[in-house]
Scaffold this motif. Structure first.
Motif, PDB file in Angstrom:
ATOM      1  N   GLY A 151      -4.645 -50.315 -23.036  1.00 36.41           N
ATOM      2  CA  GLY A 151      -3.924 -50.532 -24.290  1.00 36.41           C
ATOM      3  C   GLY A 151      -2.680 -51.368 -24.086  1.00 36.41           C
ATOM      4  O   GLY A 151      -2.422 -52.323 -24.837  1.00 36.41           O
ATOM      5  N   VAL A 152      -1.892 -51.033 -23.055  1.00 33.81           N
ATOM      6  CA  VAL A 152      -0.624 -51.737 -22.808  1.00 33.81           C
ATOM      7  C   VAL A 152      -0.862 -53.198 -22.500  1.00 33.81           C
ATOM      8  O   VAL A 152      -0.226 -54.090 -23.082  1.00 33.81           O
ATOM      9  CB  VAL A 152       0.145 -51.070 -21.647  1.00 33.81           C
ATOM     10  N   SER A 153      -1.772 -53.462 -21.556  1.00 32.70           N
ATOM     11  CA  SER A 153      -1.952 -54.823 -21.065  1.00 32.70           C
ATOM     12  C   SER A 153      -3.050 -55.586 -21.798  1.00 32.70           C
ATOM     13  O   SER A 153      -2.861 -56.730 -22.204  1.00 32.70           O
ATOM     14  CB  SER A 153      -2.271 -54.781 -19.567  1.00 32.70           C
ATOM     15  N   GLY A 154      -4.206 -54.932 -21.999  1.00 34.16           N
ATOM     16  CA  GLY A 154      -5.309 -55.602 -22.682  1.00 34.16           C
ATOM     17  C   GLY A 154      -5.033 -55.863 -24.147  1.00 34.16           C
ATOM     18  O   GLY A 154      -5.540 -56.823 -24.726  1.00 34.16           O
ATOM     19  N   GLY A 155      -4.209 -55.008 -24.761  1.00 32.90           N
ATOM     20  CA  GLY A 155      -3.876 -55.201 -26.177  1.00 32.90           C
ATOM     21  C   GLY A 155      -2.470 -55.705 -26.391  1.00 32.90           C
ATOM     22  O   GLY A 155      -1.881 -55.503 -27.460  1.00 32.90           O
ATOM     23  N   PHE A 156      -1.911 -56.378 -25.375  1.00 32.98           N
ATOM     24  CA  PHE A 156      -0.506 -56.775 -25.406  1.00 32.98           C
ATOM     25  C   PHE A 156      -0.158 -57.661 -26.607  1.00 32.98           C
ATOM     26  O   PHE A 156       0.949 -57.585 -27.140  1.00 32.98           O
ATOM     27  CB  PHE A 156      -0.143 -57.508 -24.111  1.00 32.98           C
ATOM     28  N   SER A 157      -1.080 -58.497 -27.035  1.00 36.03           N
ATOM     29  CA  SER A 157      -0.784 -59.428 -28.127  1.00 36.03           C
ATOM     30  C   SER A 157      -0.832 -58.783 -29.500  1.00 36.03           C
ATOM     31  O   SER A 157      -0.283 -59.317 -30.462  1.00 36.03           O
ATOM     32  CB  SER A 157      -1.770 -60.606 -28.102  1.00 36.03           C
ATOM     33  N   ALA A 158      -1.524 -57.646 -29.605  1.00 37.43           N
ATOM     34  CA  ALA A 158      -1.700 -57.014 -30.913  1.00 37.43           C
ATOM     35  C   ALA A 158      -0.565 -56.037 -31.198  1.00 37.43           C
ATOM     36  O   ALA A 158      -0.009 -55.432 -30.291  1.00 37.43           O
ATOM     37  CB  ALA A 158      -3.038 -56.289 -30.972  1.00 37.43           C
ATOM     38  N   ASN A 159      -0.222 -55.878 -32.457  1.00 40.53           N
ATOM     39  CA  ASN A 159       0.778 -54.898 -32.862  1.00 40.53           C
ATOM     40  C   ASN A 159       0.822 -54.825 -34.377  1.00 40.53           C
ATOM     41  O   ASN A 159       0.488 -55.798 -35.062  1.00 40.53           O
ATOM     42  CB  ASN A 159       2.164 -55.242 -32.321  1.00 40.53           C
ATOM     43  N   LEU A 160       1.217 -53.668 -34.891  1.00 40.06           N
ATOM     44  CA  LEU A 160       1.395 -53.525 -36.341  1.00 40.06           C
ATOM     45  C   LEU A 160       2.719 -54.118 -36.795  1.00 40.06           C
ATOM     46  O   LEU A 160       2.955 -54.292 -37.987  1.00 40.06           O
ATOM     47  CB  LEU A 160       1.327 -52.050 -36.739  1.00 40.06           C
ATOM     48  N   PHE A 161       3.594 -54.415 -35.826  1.00 44.31           N
ATOM     49  CA  PHE A 161       4.887 -55.018 -36.124  1.00 44.31           C
ATOM     50  C   PHE A 161       5.015 -56.330 -35.346  1.00 44.31           C
ATOM     51  O   PHE A 161       4.295 -56.556 -34.371  1.00 44.31           O
ATOM     52  CB  PHE A 161       6.036 -54.083 -35.742  1.00 44.31           C
ATOM     53  N   LEU A 162       5.920 -57.167 -35.771  1.00 51.93           N
ATOM     54  CA  LEU A 162       6.227 -58.360 -34.993  1.00 51.93           C
ATOM     55  C   LEU A 162       6.997 -57.943 -33.748  1.00 51.93           C
ATOM     56  O   LEU A 162       7.838 -57.049 -33.798  1.00 51.93           O
ATOM     57  CB  LEU A 162       7.060 -59.348 -35.820  1.00 51.93           C
ATOM     58  N   THR A 163       6.694 -58.569 -32.620  1.00 52.52           N
ATOM     59  CA  THR A 163       7.387 -58.268 -31.373  1.00 52.52           C
ATOM     60  C   THR A 163       8.052 -59.532 -30.848  1.00 52.52           C
ATOM     61  O   THR A 163       7.934 -60.608 -31.453  1.00 52.52           O
ATOM     62  CB  THR A 163       6.393 -57.736 -30.320  1.00 52.52           C
ATOM     63  N   SER A 164       8.717 -59.419 -29.705  1.00 49.99           N
ATOM     64  CA  SER A 164       9.389 -60.585 -29.131  1.00 49.99           C
ATOM     65  C   SER A 164       8.393 -61.671 -28.758  1.00 49.99           C
ATOM     66  O   SER A 164       8.756 -62.847 -28.636  1.00 49.99           O
ATOM     67  CB  SER A 164      10.200 -60.178 -27.894  1.00 49.99           C
ATOM     68  N   LEU A 165       7.108 -61.306 -28.560  1.00 52.40           N
ATOM     69  CA  LEU A 165       6.103 -62.298 -28.198  1.00 52.40           C
ATOM     70  C   LEU A 165       5.842 -63.275 -29.337  1.00 52.40           C
ATOM     71  O   LEU A 165       5.558 -64.457 -29.086  1.00 52.40           O
ATOM     72  CB  LEU A 165       4.790 -61.588 -27.818  1.00 52.40           C
ATOM     73  N   ASP A 166       5.933 -62.821 -30.587  1.00 53.10           N
ATOM     74  CA  ASP A 166       5.637 -63.693 -31.728  1.00 53.10           C
ATOM     75  C   ASP A 166       6.592 -64.872 -31.823  1.00 53.10           C
ATOM     76  O   ASP A 166       6.140 -66.023 -31.861  1.00 53.10           O
ATOM     77  CB  ASP A 166       5.648 -62.870 -33.022  1.00 53.10           C
ATOM     78  N   PRO A 167       7.900 -64.657 -31.865  1.00 51.52           N
ATOM     79  CA  PRO A 167       8.799 -65.812 -31.902  1.00 51.52           C
ATOM     80  C   PRO A 167       8.787 -66.611 -30.605  1.00 51.52           C
ATOM     81  O   PRO A 167       8.979 -67.832 -30.626  1.00 51.52           O
ATOM     82  CB  PRO A 167      10.182 -65.192 -32.156  1.00 51.52           C
ATOM     83  N   MET A 168       8.544 -65.958 -29.472  1.00 48.84           N
ATOM     84  CA  MET A 168       8.523 -66.655 -28.188  1.00 48.84           C
ATOM     85  C   MET A 168       7.402 -67.695 -28.152  1.00 48.84           C
ATOM     86  O   MET A 168       7.627 -68.875 -27.862  1.00 48.84           O
ATOM     87  CB  MET A 168       8.338 -65.648 -27.057  1.00 48.84           C
TER      88      MET A 168
END
Length: 510
Positions: free
Chosen positions: A175-192
């Motif tokens: 979940g942590v690594s394989g699903g890293f891109s998915a989330n119900l909220f925006l994370t720091s990865l989205d703007p990055m």
């Protein structure tokens, strides 16, 4: 004979893994990699300029693109005059640092850790696997916290229930690594990633680049949370745990449940988040909202500039939780958490300096445009389009991920090349970024060069002293394959249905 064949297959697997590890270990770290790539761009620009390489500019009929020689007098002047500017103008730098200010307080106050522990220790027994995978996916809100918090917790939780602890560790890691891109909220990865995509688009279409939304993948990635949870649960319960068999070890660890003070803090943080979201909505939902703008809501200043919003949404609950649990006593503690967060970002800041030079050189020399045009011509000549083209791109991204662990570092290298190429075929930059995120996430869990891979092995060795890289990767391969197949199927169904992949983004084709 069957036993010998299994031994041969295992030997081949181990030799392959050893080869990947050996090649990967010879690669320099990301900082030095970008420094070397910057030097390589300078040398290549000099060579291609000397042979007079040029292409027709598809954006300006009648004009040609030539290569700027960075080793010429004019080129070297550019290199030295713009070194600081290339660093400060590296768009993800400010975006990531500002977002991490809020996430850092939420993490250091204990909010993120308590929320993850509360999630996996308060659900019914039959949903424990799903809660572990779901919690792992959602942990990307706190960057890498899930690796050090949820993965060992998963092992302890399974052991306490009489199940195999390594199955719990695998479920959390998936979940942590394989699903890293998915989330119900925006994370720091989205703007990055969004800023890197914008920088790749700008030389070709400045108007389109200015309209890019950092939430451009949100709809797809929010739905992906449930896909990864379902698939990860199935693989754990039906494939991984039966293969591991019955656990006969003695090390089970101690499961720490939430204290009354932590539960009170979590409720306070939840209430503060709801109030904060309500107040922030007043900036955009009413017709008089100051951040609504003149157009529709999704193209409003509110959605086009979400970084300060993310800062506030993590900061307020983090402070409230800290005050209620006594991890924050006054404003000095908050300032200290800000400082500690920025201290932990030191390596990223160094990386940003060299990545900024590479991206700027690649743009200034026109190598990005020329490579994109030539690459598109080559692919067009091969007749590869549509689904085969997307699958090839996924395979390329996944292969590169085996050798470079950082999602932002890979995208900084790949975006200037692949985003323009895919644009030539009519695919939106947001869609190309989305495909990259799928390929990156699904191969994280089988990459020996993932920064946290050694940490996961250390956690696993508490329950099996003999476990090594091959054992862990063989355990995680079913997740990688299942996630890849499920996510690709979902991607193509999404494409055929013509559903928007994010607010203001539209569908996958321009």
């Amino acid at each position: 004979m069957g036993s010998q064949e299994r031994h041969t297959r295992k030997s081949l697997l181990m030799r392959s893994l050893d080869g990947i590890e050996k090649v990967g270990n010879k690669l320099p770290d990301p900082v030095m990699l970008f420094a070397l790539l910057s030097l390589l761009v300078m040398v290549v620009s000099a060579i291609l300029s000397s042979i007079g390489l040029s292409v027709a500019d598809p954006t300006k009929p009648g004009e040609t693109l030539t290569v700027m020689n960075l080793l010429s007098k004019e080129g070297l002047q550019y290199v030295f005059e713009n070194a600081v500017k290339n660093f400060t103008n590296f768009a993800p730098l400010g975006t990531v640092l500002v977002t991490m200010l809020g996430i850092g307080v939420a993490e250091r106050s204990g909010l993120i850790t308590a929320a993850l522990r509360g999630l996996v220790t308060s659900v019914p027994r039959q949903l424990i696997t799903a809660s572990l995978v779901f919690g792992g996916v959602m942990s990307s809100m706190a960057s890498d916290a899930g690796y050090v918090v949820l993965t060992p917790l998963g092992a302890v939780l399974f052991a306490g229930m009489g199940r195999h602890p390594l199955a719990g560790l695998a479920a959390a890691f998936a979940g942590v690594s394989g699903g890293f891109s998915a989330n119900l909220f925006l994370t720091s990865l989205d703007p990055m990633l969004g800023e890197l995509t914008r920088m790749a688009v700008e030389p070709f279409n400045a108007e389109y680049a200015a309209s890019l939304n950092v939430a451009g993948n949100y709809y797809f990635m929010a739905v992906s949370v449930f896909l990864i949870t379902i698939v990860g649960t199935f693989v754990t319960d039906k494939i991984v745990e039966p293969r591991l068999g019955t656990y006969k070890g003695e090390e089970v660890g101690e499961l720490q449940y939430l204290t009354k003070e932590e539960k009170k803090g979590l409720w306070g943080a939840l209430v503060s988040l709801i109030v904060t979201c309500g107040l922030l909505s007043l900036l955009v939902l009413p017709s008089w909202g100051p951040l609504r703008g003149d157009g529709d809501i999704v193209s409003s200043p509110f959605f086009m500039h979400l970084v300060p919003i993310l800062l506030i949404m993590f900061l307020v609950p983090g402070v409230v939780y800290g005050k209620m649990t006594k991890s924050i006593h006054n404003s000095k503690d908050v300032s200290r958490m800000f400082g500690d967060t920025m201290s932990s970002m030191g390596s990223y800041i160094v990386l940003a300096f060299f990545a900024g030079q590479f991206v700027a050189y690649f743009t200034q020399t026109n190598l990005g445009k020329i490579l994109a045009i030539k690459g598109a011509e080559l692919l067009q000549g091969s007749g590869i389009t549509g689904i085969p083209l997307i699958l090839i791109f996924i395979l390329i991204c996944g292969f590169i991920n085996l050798f470079i662990g950082s999602a932002s570092a890979k995208w900084a290298i790949m975006a200037p090349v692949f985003v323009p190429i895919m644009m030539q075929f009519g695919y939106t930059p947001e869609f190309t970024q989305l495909v990259y995120r799928i390929a990156d996430s699904t191969t994280n869990i089988i990459s020996p060069l993932l920064p946290y891979f050694a940490v996961i092995i250390a956690f696993a060795q508490k329950y099996d002293k003999k476990i090594g890289i091959g054992t862990l990767i063989s355990t995680m391969i079913p997740y990688s394959i299942a996630f890849s197949i499920a996510w690709v199927i979902m991607l193509f169904l999404w494409m055929f249905a013509g559903i928007d992949i994010g607010p203001g983004t539209g569908v996958y084709m321009k």
